[in-house]
Motif scaffolding. Sequence first.
Motif, PDB file in Angstrom:
ATOM      1  N   ASP A  38       0.859  -1.192   0.000  1.00 33.19           N
ATOM      2  CA  ASP A  38       0.000   0.000   0.000  1.00 33.19           C
ATOM      3  C   ASP A  38       0.896   1.243   0.000  1.00 33.19           C
ATOM      4  N   PRO A  39       1.403   1.651  -1.183  1.00 30.00           N
ATOM      5  CA  PRO A  39       2.365   2.763  -1.258  1.00 30.00           C
ATOM      6  C   PRO A  39       1.853   4.073  -0.679  1.00 30.00           C
ATOM      7  N   ALA A  40       0.550   4.277  -0.656  1.00 28.70           N
ATOM      8  CA  ALA A  40       0.013   5.541  -0.157  1.00 28.70           C
ATOM      9  C   ALA A  40       0.194   5.694   1.350  1.00 28.70           C
ATOM     10  N   ARG A  41       0.393   4.585   2.068  1.00 26.49           N
ATOM     11  CA  ARG A  41       0.524   4.659   3.519  1.00 26.49           C
ATOM     12  C   ARG A  41       1.909   5.166   3.940  1.00 26.49           C
ATOM     13  N   LEU A  42       2.938   4.798   3.182  1.00 27.41           N
ATOM     14  CA  LEU A  42       4.314   5.229   3.475  1.00 27.41           C
ATOM     15  C   LEU A  42       4.993   5.621   2.159  1.00 27.41           C
ATOM     16  N   PRO A  43       4.648   6.772   1.614  1.00 30.11           N
ATOM     17  CA  PRO A  43       5.218   7.174   0.329  1.00 30.11           C
ATOM     18  C   PRO A  43       6.747   7.228   0.372  1.00 30.11           C
ATOM     19  N   GLY A  44       7.373   6.697  -0.655  1.00 28.78           N
ATOM     20  CA  GLY A  44       8.830   6.744  -0.766  1.00 28.78           C
ATOM     21  C   GLY A  44       9.545   5.566  -0.156  1.00 28.78           C
ATOM     22  N   VAL A  45       8.931   4.885   0.802  1.00 30.94           N
ATOM     23  CA  VAL A  45       9.617   3.788   1.489  1.00 30.94           C
ATOM     24  C   VAL A  45       9.795   2.587   0.564  1.00 30.94           C
ATOM     25  N   ALA A  46       8.787   2.277  -0.244  1.00 29.64           N
ATOM     26  CA  ALA A  46       8.880   1.126  -1.140  1.00 29.64           C
ATOM     27  C   ALA A  46      10.013   1.295  -2.147  1.00 29.64           C
ATOM     28  N   ARG A  47      10.255   2.538  -2.581  1.00 32.64           N
ATOM     29  CA  ARG A  47      11.270   2.775  -3.616  1.00 32.64           C
ATOM     30  C   ARG A  47      12.663   2.970  -3.016  1.00 32.64           C
ATOM     31  N   ARG A  48      12.763   3.772  -1.941  1.00 35.22           N
ATOM     32  CA  ARG A  48      14.078   4.079  -1.379  1.00 35.22           C
ATOM     33  C   ARG A  48      14.490   3.118  -0.263  1.00 35.22           C
ATOM     34  N   GLY A  49      13.517   2.476   0.351  1.00 36.51           N
ATOM     35  CA  GLY A  49      13.825   1.595   1.469  1.00 36.51           C
ATOM     36  C   GLY A  49      14.803   0.477   1.137  1.00 36.51           C
ATOM     37  N   PRO A  50      14.634  -0.249   0.017  1.00 37.49           N
ATOM     38  CA  PRO A  50      15.574  -1.322  -0.297  1.00 37.49           C
ATOM     39  C   PRO A  50      17.017  -0.849  -0.442  1.00 37.49           C
ATOM     40  N   VAL A  51      17.220   0.378  -0.935  1.00 39.66           N
ATOM     41  CA  VAL A  51      18.576   0.919  -1.066  1.00 39.66           C
ATOM     42  C   VAL A  51      19.191   1.125   0.312  1.00 39.66           C
ATOM     43  N   VAL A  52      18.400   1.715   1.222  1.00 41.34           N
ATOM     44  CA  VAL A  52      18.888   1.949   2.582  1.00 41.34           C
ATOM     45  C   VAL A  52      19.142   0.628   3.289  1.00 41.34           C
ATOM     46  N   LEU A  53      18.248  -0.337   3.121  1.00 38.95           N
ATOM     47  CA  LEU A  53      18.411  -1.649   3.740  1.00 38.95           C
ATOM     48  C   LEU A  53      19.691  -2.330   3.267  1.00 38.95           C
ATOM     49  N   THR A  54      19.937  -2.326   1.965  1.00 35.96           N
ATOM     50  CA  THR A  54      21.129  -2.972   1.415  1.00 35.96           C
ATOM     51  C   THR A  54      22.402  -2.308   1.937  1.00 35.96           C
ATOM     52  N   ALA A  55      22.431  -0.979   1.922  1.00 35.24           N
ATOM     53  CA  ALA A  55      23.614  -0.258   2.390  1.00 35.24           C
ATOM     54  C   ALA A  55      23.831  -0.465   3.883  1.00 35.24           C
ATOM     55  N   LEU A 112       5.452   9.097   6.852  1.00 38.80           N
ATOM     56  CA  LEU A 112       4.341   9.359   7.766  1.00 38.80           C
ATOM     57  C   LEU A 112       3.828  10.792   7.645  1.00 38.80           C
ATOM     58  N   SER A 113       4.730  11.709   7.297  1.00 36.30           N
ATOM     59  CA  SER A 113       4.355  13.122   7.205  1.00 36.30           C
ATOM     60  C   SER A 113       3.590  13.454   5.938  1.00 36.30           C
ATOM     61  N   ALA A 114       3.662  12.577   4.948  1.00 43.72           N
ATOM     62  CA  ALA A 114       2.960  12.830   3.691  1.00 43.72           C
ATOM     63  C   ALA A 114       1.466  12.600   3.895  1.00 43.72           C
ATOM     64  N   VAL A 115       0.683  13.548   3.466  1.00 40.15           N
ATOM     65  CA  VAL A 115      -0.776  13.420   3.581  1.00 40.15           C
ATOM     66  C   VAL A 115      -1.237  12.369   2.580  1.00 40.15           C
ATOM     67  N   PRO A 116      -1.861  11.291   3.057  1.00 39.91           N
ATOM     68  CA  PRO A 116      -2.323  10.261   2.118  1.00 39.91           C
ATOM     69  C   PRO A 116      -3.303  10.840   1.103  1.00 39.91           C
ATOM     70  N   ALA A 117      -3.102  10.489  -0.141  1.00 36.81           N
ATOM     71  CA  ALA A 117      -4.002  10.974  -1.190  1.00 36.81           C
ATOM     72  C   ALA A 117      -5.377  10.356  -1.006  1.00 36.81           C
ATOM     73  N   PRO A 118      -6.415  11.166  -1.141  1.00 34.28           N
ATOM     74  CA  PRO A 118      -7.766  10.609  -0.992  1.00 34.28           C
ATOM     75  C   PRO A 118      -8.052   9.589  -2.085  1.00 34.28           C
ATOM     76  N   ARG A 119      -8.720   8.533  -1.701  1.00 33.02           N
ATOM     77  CA  ARG A 119      -9.076   7.502  -2.673  1.00 33.02           C
ATOM     78  C   ARG A 119     -10.292   7.975  -3.476  1.00 33.02           C
ATOM     79  N   VAL A 120     -10.088   8.127  -4.763  1.00 33.70           N
ATOM     80  CA  VAL A 120     -11.174   8.590  -5.634  1.00 33.70           C
ATOM     81  C   VAL A 120     -11.841   7.374  -6.249  1.00 33.70           C
ATOM     82  N   PRO A 121     -13.126   7.176  -5.986  1.00 31.25           N
ATOM     83  CA  PRO A 121     -13.804   6.018  -6.585  1.00 31.25           C
ATOM     84  C   PRO A 121     -13.828   6.121  -8.101  1.00 31.25           C
ATOM     85  N   ALA A 122     -13.730   4.982  -8.722  1.00 27.57           N
ATOM     86  CA  ALA A 122     -13.742   4.958 -10.188  1.00 27.57           C
ATOM     87  C   ALA A 122     -15.095   5.449 -10.707  1.00 27.57           C
TER      88      ALA A 122
END
Length: 227
Positions: free
Chosen positions: A146-163, A204-214
């Motif tokens: 759920d990328p909207a819950r922690l924006p940026g962690v899914a993309r940058r987290g693996p780099v930090v974890l590996t290092a 956590l500081s990023a305001v979750p984007a509102p879910r817009v129904p289709a």
Amino acid sequence: MHLPPARRRAALLLTAGAVVYNDWPLEFFLPTGLDPANSYASELYAADQPFHVLFGAVELVAAALVASGALTALAAWRGALGRAGWGALAGFAAFSVADVMVPMRCAASVEPGCEVVNPWHTLTSALVHFALFASMALLILAARRDPARLPGVARRGPVVLTAAMATAVATVGPLFGYPGWHGVTQRAHLVLVGVWFVLLATGLSAVPAPRVPARRRPELPEPSLRK
């Protein structure tokens, strides 16, 4: 959409924890007698060191901040992976307290005859790292789900974890009789742990984007057979 207060509090606590956790630059302003390039940061609060109370106290404050941030996020979190990740981060803080409670007896890098391996301190340090890497892996998986819950962690987290894992492994030389420059890699590891806390705080500081129904496509009237 407003940022929930719990997320805001957790972000502030983790950011403060990141700063306090990296207290090792204080050694450049204090006569510790240790060489930062060739000594463990935990030698700063070894039992016989002149500033062991100061550095031990700072470590406890950092642990309290991280634990408070993790538990605040945990209380407001839904989802097993994320809750397990925040729980592991709280465990990291608890084991960090134990690390201070059973410090190294002496500074092995400057005291001949001082044992590098203190069984209890080595055990608590191993538990600190286990909890840290478990929290990283679990929260990265939760962010990917759920990328909207922690924006940026899914993309940058693996780099930090590996290092962070690479720098942690690079610090074990003295345990096997090969000391030298482990202080540099360990302090780099501490910085990366701080980066991880800040990355979580940013998410956590990023305001979750509102879910817009289709939107449903408008139904077209059926063609009439009448002329």
